[in-house]
Design a protein around this motif. Structure first.
Motif, PDB file in Angstrom:
ATOM      1  N   ASP A  37       0.826  -1.212   0.000  1.00 16.03           N
ATOM      2  CA  ASP A  37       0.000   0.000   0.000  1.00 16.03           C
ATOM      3  C   ASP A  37       0.862   1.266   0.000  1.00 16.03           C
ATOM      4  O   ASP A  37       0.483   2.282  -0.591  1.00 16.03           O
ATOM      5  CB  ASP A  37      -0.956   0.011   1.191  1.00 16.03           C
ATOM      6  CG  ASP A  37      -2.125  -0.942   1.002  1.00 16.03           C
ATOM      7  OD1 ASP A  37      -2.377  -1.355  -0.151  1.00 16.03           O
ATOM      8  OD2 ASP A  37      -2.789  -1.260   1.999  1.00 16.03           O
ATOM      9  N   VAL A  41       0.833   3.992  -3.564  1.00 18.55           N
ATOM     10  CA  VAL A  41       0.671   5.450  -3.586  1.00 18.55           C
ATOM     11  C   VAL A  41       1.771   6.075  -4.448  1.00 18.55           C
ATOM     12  O   VAL A  41       1.500   6.966  -5.258  1.00 18.55           O
ATOM     13  CB  VAL A  41       0.676   6.019  -2.148  1.00 18.55           C
ATOM     14  CG1 VAL A  41       0.763   7.530  -2.150  1.00 18.55           C
ATOM     15  CG2 VAL A  41      -0.569   5.575  -1.403  1.00 18.55           C
ATOM     16  N   LEU A  64      -2.893  11.224  -2.307  1.00 18.06           N
ATOM     17  CA  LEU A  64      -3.232  10.807  -0.942  1.00 18.06           C
ATOM     18  C   LEU A  64      -4.735  10.908  -0.715  1.00 18.06           C
ATOM     19  O   LEU A  64      -5.347   9.988  -0.152  1.00 18.06           O
ATOM     20  CB  LEU A  64      -2.480  11.661   0.080  1.00 18.06           C
ATOM     21  CG  LEU A  64      -2.772  11.322   1.543  1.00 18.06           C
ATOM     22  CD1 LEU A  64      -2.335   9.902   1.881  1.00 18.06           C
ATOM     23  CD2 LEU A  64      -2.098  12.332   2.468  1.00 18.06           C
ATOM     24  N   ALA A  67      -6.454   8.033  -2.415  1.00 23.88           N
ATOM     25  CA  ALA A  67      -6.261   6.790  -1.657  1.00 23.88           C
ATOM     26  C   ALA A  67      -7.191   6.747  -0.447  1.00 23.88           C
ATOM     27  O   ALA A  67      -7.802   5.711  -0.161  1.00 23.88           O
ATOM     28  CB  ALA A  67      -4.799   6.662  -1.226  1.00 23.88           C
ATOM     29  N   TYR A 106      -0.793   4.584   3.289  1.00 24.60           N
ATOM     30  CA  TYR A 106      -0.928   5.618   2.264  1.00 24.60           C
ATOM     31  C   TYR A 106      -0.211   6.895   2.695  1.00 24.60           C
ATOM     32  O   TYR A 106       0.426   7.561   1.879  1.00 24.60           O
ATOM     33  CB  TYR A 106      -2.399   5.935   1.981  1.00 24.60           C
ATOM     34  CG  TYR A 106      -3.219   4.762   1.528  1.00 24.60           C
ATOM     35  CD1 TYR A 106      -2.668   3.726   0.774  1.00 24.60           C
ATOM     36  CD2 TYR A 106      -4.560   4.664   1.856  1.00 24.60           C
ATOM     37  CE1 TYR A 106      -3.432   2.658   0.354  1.00 24.60           C
ATOM     38  CE2 TYR A 106      -5.332   3.595   1.434  1.00 24.60           C
ATOM     39  CZ  TYR A 106      -4.760   2.595   0.699  1.00 24.60           C
ATOM     40  OH  TYR A 106      -5.519   1.532   0.290  1.00 24.60           O
TER      41      TYR A 106
END
Length: 130
Positions: A37, A41, A64, A67, A106
């Motif tokens: 993860d 990003v 961000l 996400a 993230y």
């Protein structure tokens, strides 16, 4: 606003290969669920930066936010509410399970982007001033 950046594209492709390897061959409790993860990003940032000319910091913030929105959609089970759970690409992109640690991953990925871009910018400025 649209342009092609070869450097970002090749970095994005390299991260895609790393993510594919993790998805296909790694089944643990840290690399796949957390580090994957973090990397995704960065991959999304590099992919967008490959084709969109935008301020690096603004793009990092948008990635961000995206996400987070996807993770919140998982919390509310949006894919099932919309009746899209039978479509594999939708399930893969949006995921199925909300996890607070994903938000942390993230955020770590976002921090890595900001750090790398700041170092890259300082290096470019130093080269330009010579």
């Amino acid at each position: 606003m649209l342009h092609f950046n070869k450097k970002y594209f090749f970095c994005s492709f390299a991260l895609f290969l790393v993510l594919a390897y993790i998805a296909l061959f790694v089944n643990d409790t840290f690399v796949r669920p957390f580090l994957g993860d973090v990397i995704v990003v960065g991959w999304l940032y590099l992919s967008l930066k490959s084709f969109i000319k935008m301020n690096s910091y603004m793009l990092a913030h948008l990635v961000l936010a995206l996400a987070y929105v996807i993770e919140i959609a998982q919390y509310f089970n949006i894919v099932s509410i919309l009746g899209l759970q039978h479509i594999d690409p939708v399930r893969i992109i949006f995921g199925a399970t909300f996890d607070w640690l994903d938000l942390l991953a993230y955020t770590v990925g976002w921090g890595c982007i900001l750090f790398i871009e700041r170092c890259r910018t300082k290096l470019e400025n130093k080269k330009a001033s010579r």
